[in-house]
Enzyme design. Structure first.
Site, PDB file in Angstrom:
ATOM      1  CB  THR A 221      -0.890  -0.013   1.264  1.00  0.00           C
ATOM      2  OG1 THR A 221      -1.636  -1.238   1.255  1.00  0.00           O
ATOM      3  CG2 THR A 221      -1.835   1.166   1.287  1.00  0.00           C
TER       4      THR A 221
ATOM      5  CB  CYS B 155      -4.247  -2.540   6.861  1.00  0.00           C
ATOM      6  SG  CYS B 155      -3.246  -3.751   5.992  1.00  0.00           S
TER       7      CYS B 155
ATOM      8  N   GLY C 147     -16.684  -2.390  19.066  1.00  0.00           N
ATOM      9  CA  GLY C 147     -15.599  -3.078  19.770  1.00  0.00           C
ATOM     10  C   GLY C 147     -14.620  -2.114  20.383  1.00  0.00           C
TER      11      GLY C 147
ATOM     12  N   GLY D 123      -7.386  -2.019  15.056  1.00  0.00           N
ATOM     13  CA  GLY D 123      -5.926  -2.116  15.146  1.00  0.00           C
ATOM     14  C   GLY D 123      -5.440  -2.811  13.894  1.00  0.00           C
TER      15      GLY D 123
HETATM   16  N1  LIG Z   1      -1.149  -7.584   6.108  1.00  0.00           N
HETATM   17  C1  LIG Z   1      -2.280  -7.303   5.476  1.00  0.00           C
HETATM   18  O1  LIG Z   1      -3.364  -7.743   5.857  1.00  0.00           O
HETATM   19  C2  LIG Z   1      -2.260  -6.426   4.246  1.00  0.00           C
HETATM   20  C3  LIG Z   1      -3.377  -6.392   3.408  1.00  0.00           C
HETATM   21  C4  LIG Z   1      -3.344  -5.587   2.278  1.00  0.00           C
HETATM   22  C5  LIG Z   1      -2.215  -4.829   1.999  1.00  0.00           C
HETATM   23  N2  LIG Z   1      -1.148  -4.863   2.841  1.00  0.00           N
HETATM   24  C6  LIG Z   1       0.026  -4.071   2.485  1.00  0.00           C
HETATM   25  O2  LIG Z   1       1.015  -4.931   1.948  1.00  0.00           O
HETATM   26  C7  LIG Z   1       2.320  -4.508   2.334  1.00  0.00           C
HETATM   27  C8  LIG Z   1       3.058  -5.624   3.055  1.00  0.00           C
HETATM   28  O3  LIG Z   1       2.346  -5.907   4.249  1.00  0.00           O
HETATM   29  P1  LIG Z   1       2.647  -7.223   5.108  1.00  0.00           P
HETATM   30  O4  LIG Z   1       1.640  -7.263   6.189  1.00  0.00           O
HETATM   31  O5  LIG Z   1       2.829  -8.398   4.194  1.00  0.00           O
HETATM   32  O6  LIG Z   1       4.086  -6.829   5.713  1.00  0.00           O
HETATM   33  P2  LIG Z   1       5.133  -7.785   6.463  1.00  0.00           P
HETATM   34  O7  LIG Z   1       5.918  -6.911   7.332  1.00  0.00           O
HETATM   35  O8  LIG Z   1       4.431  -8.994   7.014  1.00  0.00           O
HETATM   36  O9  LIG Z   1       6.040  -8.335   5.254  1.00  0.00           O
HETATM   37  C9  LIG Z   1       6.977  -7.565   4.567  1.00  0.00           C
HETATM   38  C10 LIG Z   1       8.201  -8.440   4.324  1.00  0.00           C
HETATM   39  O10 LIG Z   1       9.054  -7.808   3.391  1.00  0.00           O
HETATM   40  C11 LIG Z   1      10.409  -8.127   3.754  1.00  0.00           C
HETATM   41  N3  LIG Z   1      11.301  -7.162   3.094  1.00  0.00           N
HETATM   42  C12 LIG Z   1      11.510  -5.854   3.405  1.00  0.00           C
HETATM   43  N4  LIG Z   1      12.404  -5.311   2.531  1.00  0.00           N
HETATM   44  C13 LIG Z   1      12.727  -6.290   1.646  1.00  0.00           C
HETATM   45  C14 LIG Z   1      13.575  -6.342   0.499  1.00  0.00           C
HETATM   46  N5  LIG Z   1      14.263  -5.279   0.096  1.00  0.00           N
HETATM   47  N6  LIG Z   1      13.670  -7.518  -0.172  1.00  0.00           N
HETATM   48  C15 LIG Z   1      12.967  -8.598   0.233  1.00  0.00           C
HETATM   49  N7  LIG Z   1      12.163  -8.612   1.308  1.00  0.00           N
HETATM   50  C16 LIG Z   1      12.031  -7.464   2.003  1.00  0.00           C
HETATM   51  C17 LIG Z   1      10.394  -8.030   5.261  1.00  0.00           C
HETATM   52  O11 LIG Z   1      11.477  -8.711   5.844  1.00  0.00           O
HETATM   53  C18 LIG Z   1       9.029  -8.681   5.577  1.00  0.00           C
HETATM   54  O12 LIG Z   1       9.160 -10.074   5.795  1.00  0.00           O
HETATM   55  C19 LIG Z   1       2.112  -3.239   3.186  1.00  0.00           C
HETATM   56  O13 LIG Z   1       2.216  -2.113   2.366  1.00  0.00           O
HETATM   57  C20 LIG Z   1       0.679  -3.397   3.676  1.00  0.00           C
HETATM   58  O14 LIG Z   1       0.067  -2.151   3.928  1.00  0.00           O
HETATM   59  C21 LIG Z   1      -1.144  -5.658   3.938  1.00  0.00           C
END
Ligand SMILES: NC(=O)c1ccc[n+]([C@@H]2O[C@H](COP(=O)([O-])OP(=O)(O)OC[C@H]3O[C@@H](n4cnc5c(N)ncnc54)[C@H](O)[C@@H]3O)[C@@H](O)[C@H]2O)c1
Length: 435
Positions: free
Chosen positions: A122, A263, A256, A260
């Site tokens: 995002t 996102c 609730g 948290g």
């Molecule tokens: N978690 C959710 O429910 C969700 C849903 C929709 C969108 N998003 C978006 O997706 C994105 C990722 O979220 P997430 O929850 O998966 O994050 P996360 O922290 O679980 O995963 C990110 C991963 O990327 C790795 N990383 C960082 N830099 C790197 C690089 N240069 N090369 C390789 N790996 C690298 C980190 O070590 C980490 O394991 C965010 O922007 C978030 O807003 C998340």
């Protein structure tokens, strides 16, 4: 077709496994050496229902790999997805894009063929164009295109959300980029998932607008719950009464402790900053952020009031730590604010969560206790606070709780228990916005 995904977290790993299930060859490159070693050894560093099986099956079929180097991961990839974190920057709430740009730079420097870079992370409006500029500057010799494909999966039901989404958003300014993503999502096209093609900026904004709207819906019903408590109304009935109106819809109307997770908190903050900087500040989103922060900060006071105004030496059990059920994600979880407030007020806190305790231990003071299961957690408690609505907590019978607990106070921050049944068992029951 072969693709690479940079980042093996919740989004990268789920997307990678699901694309592999669609029949695509996927390499997921994770930078963190510990997590990467786990993935290579067939272990899953996060908890997400069904993910271990999906990863194992696709890895065994040879479609899903976890390369030891970025170079190996991106070799031959037609599209490279950026799925790294974009947390809120300390101090100002802007999305921290340092991981995104670091990943893009590493990828672009090592590329030896034209590619479409797709942001799944995002990212604020304008980031895609900045990535395109950076790529052009670093590699004027290569045709590198940029697309935005924001992800809408929810932790806890991430695989189903990815496999059967309400829609797929693709922001791209070239026909080639659109075509690569069209081919990738072909299996969803066949089940008639709407695929919405837009420009880059629009796709980036759609993600923030969606999360901002959902966060606003939650915050609205939470305010209505507070009003219900003042006027003697029942928020569950209010939610049902308005939710049956098709224009409103029933989802995201569960009162609730405040939202948290990984996102909504950061995305509402970022949307606030994006809109301010663009000269079109969103007063609604500003209020959502303030109301939600205040709500989380007041959780301990709510519990202390329910316990009679003083919790020094009171044994309080917290059931559920993760920000929602079916995940071990503790980012911005309301349980953190609550427990810190209770400990500061002198309570003895014991907590249990089916999967989030390892992640929670790293974030909570050593002064608290963690129990091995729900029964051990409630045993001898003066008060019980239900924070996360795991199914196993819904099943806790009033008589069982009465037999295990020393005190008779229940604070149900998710409205999962039957108030009358709890009162019949002798409990002082405090739900959210309920009589
Ligand atoms: N978690 C959710 O429910 C969700 C849903 C929709 C969108 N998003 C978006 O997706 C994105 C990722 O979220 P997430 O929850 O998966 O994050 P996360 O922290 O679980 O995963 C990110 C991963 O990327 C790795 N990383 C960082 N830099 C790197 C690089 N240069 N090369 C390789 N790996 C690298 C980190 O070590 C980490 O394991 C965010 O922007 C978030 O807003 C998340």
């Amino acid at each position: 077709m072969r693709i690479a995904i940079i980042g093996g977290g919740y989004v990268g790993l789920v997307s990678g496994a699901c694309f592999a299930e669609f029949g695509v060859d996927v390499a997921v490159y994770e930078a963190d050496a510990g997590k990467r070693a786990m993935l290579i050894a067939g272990q899953i560093p996060i908890y997400e229902p069904g993910l271990d099986r999906l990863v194992a099956d696709n890895a065994a079929a040879g479609r899903l790999t976890f390369p030891a180097s970025l170079e190996a991961g991106i070799a031959g990839a037609e599209a490279i997805f950026i799925a790294v974190g974009t947390p809120a920057r300390r101090g100002d709430g802007h999305a921290d894009l340092s991981y995104v740009f670091a990943a893009v730079e590493q990828v672009v420097k090592q590329l030896d063929h034209p590619v479409v870079i797709v942001t799944k992370s995002t990212v604020p409006v304008g980031t895609g164009q900045k990535i395109a500029d950076l790529a052009r500057q670093l590699r004027p010799d290569l045709a590198i295109e940029v697309a935005s494909n924001p992800e809408f999966l929810r932790e806890g039901s991430a695989i189903a959300d990815f496999m059967r989404p309400d829609r797929v958003i693709v922001g791209a300014d070239s026909e080639n980029a659109r075509e690569v993503l069209r081919r990738l999502y072909r299996p969803l096209y066949l089940i008639e998932t709407p695929i919405v093609f837009t420009g880059l900026e629009t796709a980036e904004l759609i993600k923030y607008a969606a999360n901002g709207f959902l966060a606003m819906k939650i915050t609205f019903i939470n305010e209505m719950a507070d009003l219900c408590e003042k006027v003697g109304a029942d928020v569950n009935d209010v939610a049902r009464g308005i939710g049956l109106d098709g224009r409103i819809g029933r989802k995201f109307l569960h009162a609730g402790p405040g939202f948290g997770g990984s996102c909504f908190p950061k995305d509402t903050l970022a949307l606030m900053r994006i809109s301010e900087e663009a000269g079109a500040p969103s007063k609604l989103i500003q209020s959502v952020v303030t109301v939600n922060d205040t709500r989380k900060a007041s959780l301990a006071a709510r519990v202390i009031n329910a316990c009679g105004g003083d919790v020094k030496g009171t044994r309080i059990t917290v059931l559920g730590l993760a920000f929602k059920p079916e995940t071990d994600d503790m980012r911005e979880a309301p349980s953190l604010d609550l427990i810190q407030g209770l400990l500061a007020a002198g309570a003895e806190v014991t907590a249990f969560d089916p999967v989030a305790m390892p992640a929670a231990k790293a974030l909570l003071p050593p002064a608290m206790q963690f129990a091995a299961d729900a029964k051990a957690a409630v045993s001898g408690a003066d008060a019980l606070v239900l924070v996360t609505e795991w199914n196993e907590f819904r099943a806790l019978a009033p008589r069982f709780l009465a037999a295990q607990m020393r005190g008779r106070v229940i604070i149900d921050l998710r409205n999962v228990f039957d108030p009358q049944a709890m009162r019949d068992a002798g409990f002082a029951y405090h739900g959210i916005g309920r009589k």
